[in-house]
Design a protein around this motif. Structure first.
Motif, PDB file in Angstrom:
ATOM      1  N   ARG A 165     -43.452  51.408 -55.621  1.00 54.56           N
ATOM      2  CA  ARG A 165     -44.209  51.768 -54.433  1.00 54.56           C
ATOM      3  C   ARG A 165     -45.080  52.990 -54.708  1.00 54.56           C
ATOM      4  NH1 ARG A 165     -43.526  55.385 -50.363  1.00 54.56           N
ATOM      5  NH2 ARG A 165     -44.436  54.853 -48.337  1.00 54.56           N
ATOM      6  N   THR A 166     -46.303  52.960 -54.175  1.00 52.39           N
ATOM      7  CA  THR A 166     -47.211  54.086 -54.325  1.00 52.39           C
ATOM      8  C   THR A 166     -47.068  55.010 -53.125  1.00 52.39           C
ATOM      9  OG1 THR A 166     -48.733  52.621 -55.488  1.00 52.39           O
ATOM     10  CG2 THR A 166     -49.602  54.733 -54.738  1.00 52.39           C
ATOM     11  N   VAL A 174     -51.038  62.029 -53.955  1.00 53.00           N
ATOM     12  CA  VAL A 174     -50.321  60.838 -54.394  1.00 53.00           C
ATOM     13  C   VAL A 174     -49.226  61.259 -55.377  1.00 53.00           C
ATOM     14  CG1 VAL A 174     -50.507  58.525 -55.358  1.00 53.00           C
ATOM     15  CG2 VAL A 174     -52.492  59.552 -54.207  1.00 53.00           C
ATOM     16  N   HIS A 175     -48.005  60.839 -55.088  1.00 52.39           N
ATOM     17  CA  HIS A 175     -46.880  61.124 -55.981  1.00 52.39           C
ATOM     18  C   HIS A 175     -46.707  59.940 -56.925  1.00 52.39           C
ATOM     19  CE1 HIS A 175     -45.695  64.649 -53.656  1.00 52.39           C
ATOM     20  NE2 HIS A 175     -45.799  63.920 -52.565  1.00 52.39           N
ATOM     21  N   GLU A 197     -51.148  51.264 -62.616  1.00 47.67           N
ATOM     22  CA  GLU A 197     -51.096  50.390 -61.444  1.00 47.67           C
ATOM     23  C   GLU A 197     -50.978  51.202 -60.164  1.00 47.67           C
ATOM     24  OE1 GLU A 197     -48.256  47.259 -61.596  1.00 47.67           O
ATOM     25  OE2 GLU A 197     -49.039  46.409 -63.463  1.00 47.67           O
ATOM     26  N   GLN A 198     -50.234  52.302 -60.212  1.00 47.93           N
ATOM     27  CA  GLN A 198     -50.107  53.160 -59.047  1.00 47.93           C
ATOM     28  C   GLN A 198     -51.429  53.859 -58.725  1.00 47.93           C
ATOM     29  OE1 GLN A 198     -46.224  55.015 -60.578  1.00 47.93           O
ATOM     30  NE2 GLN A 198     -46.118  55.353 -58.366  1.00 47.93           N
ATOM     31  N   VAL A 199     -52.156  54.271 -59.760  1.00 45.07           N
ATOM     32  CA  VAL A 199     -53.465  54.899 -59.531  1.00 45.07           C
ATOM     33  C   VAL A 199     -54.386  53.925 -58.810  1.00 45.07           C
ATOM     34  CG1 VAL A 199     -55.540  55.801 -60.644  1.00 45.07           C
ATOM     35  CG2 VAL A 199     -53.286  56.509 -61.462  1.00 45.07           C
ATOM     36  N   VAL A 205     -56.281  54.022 -49.744  1.00 42.88           N
ATOM     37  CA  VAL A 205     -57.163  54.893 -48.957  1.00 42.88           C
ATOM     38  C   VAL A 205     -58.497  54.204 -48.671  1.00 42.88           C
ATOM     39  CG1 VAL A 205     -56.072  56.936 -49.933  1.00 42.88           C
ATOM     40  CG2 VAL A 205     -58.212  56.109 -50.930  1.00 42.88           C
ATOM     41  N   GLY A 206     -58.565  52.896 -48.918  1.00 43.45           N
ATOM     42  CA  GLY A 206     -59.763  52.124 -48.619  1.00 43.45           C
ATOM     43  C   GLY A 206     -60.842  52.235 -49.654  1.00 43.45           C
TER      44      GLY A 206
END
Length: 248
Positions: free
Chosen positions: A2-3, A15-16, A43-45, A52-53
């Motif tokens: 999960r991001t 962002v963690h 993938e998280q980036v 955030v759209g």
């Protein structure tokens, strides 16, 4: 995985990643991405940009606080794939190209392996690409002095010590300081809670890292977005001074 994307101010997201943070500054459809986590966080980036759209195509620039792999992770991917400029302090540009490496030595880590949290951190770092050869092919120094003409209008603040060219980014419009590893609020290898320097072994020149806290204490702001640890709310000056007390 999960991001974890946290909006902390207008157009500002912390962002963690798996063990490292990055920041997204938005302005309309465009964004500034400050740091990019480990290579294994890609993938998280990308997911955080979508959350955030935004998208990787909309990243106006990647700003890097310093060229350690846990912050530099996807910078070259974005540059090579989307043509995104990657900006750093001029002293950090050759570091990003891997002409040299200012990073804790394996022997030093092993000497500190008895400390709480160090071995789990090492395992994570290895699994996430922390020791891979991950240069940026064509990093660039900041194109201008002062506020950058990018979403958020961040102002680079040279804070050497952790590395020679480490930079924090001050966002006066929202009272935000993106502090990278010059000032953090936690780390898996630290038992201190709240504003602090990273443990001694991580700094290229610890006395300069301590001195850079005085530079950060001069900045106006109420939101500290560190490279490691949670968002810290309260005067940046107080956070920097508290870290200095812990360091002495």
């Amino acid at each position: 995985m999960r991001t974890d994307v946290q909006q902390v101010a207008d157009g500002t997201y912390l962002v963690h990643g798996s063990n490292t943070n990055w920041v997204i500054l938005t302005e309309g459809d465009a964004v500034t991405l400050v740091d990019t986590g480990y290579p294994g966080d890609r993938e998280q980036v990308l997911a955080s940009l979508a959350e955030v759209g935004s998208s990787p195509e909309a990243v106006a620039a990647v700003l890097i606080t310093h060229a350690h792999n846990d912050h530099l992770g996807s910078a070259e991917y974005l540059r090579a794939t989307y043509g995104t400029p990657v900006y750093l302090h001029e002293a950090e540009v050759p570091h990003a190209r891997r002409e040299f490496l200012h990073q804790v030595a394996v022997g030093t880590v092993l000497k500190n392996a008895w400390r709480p949290g160090v071995l789990p951190w090492v395992v994570h770092a290895l699994r996430s690409g922390g020791t891979t050869h991950n240069p940026v092919t064509a990093p660039e120094p900041f194109p201008t002095a002062g506020a950058l003409d990018l979403p958020g209008r961040p102002v680079p603040v040279h804070t050497p010590g952790h590395t020679d060219g480490h930079c924090a980014y001050h966002v006066p419009g929202t009272g935000v300081l993106i502090s990278g590893d010059a000032l953090v609020s936690g780390h898996p290898t630290s038992r201190i809670e709240g504003p602090q320097l990273l443990p001694d072994m991580f700094h290229h020149e610890r006395p300069r890292a301590v001195a850079s806290l005085d530079l950060l204490a001069e900045l106006e702001g109420e939101l500290l977005l560190p490279g490691h640890g949670p968002v810290h709310r309260g005067p940046v000056r107080d956070a920097a001074l508290r870290a200095r007390e812990h360091a002495l």
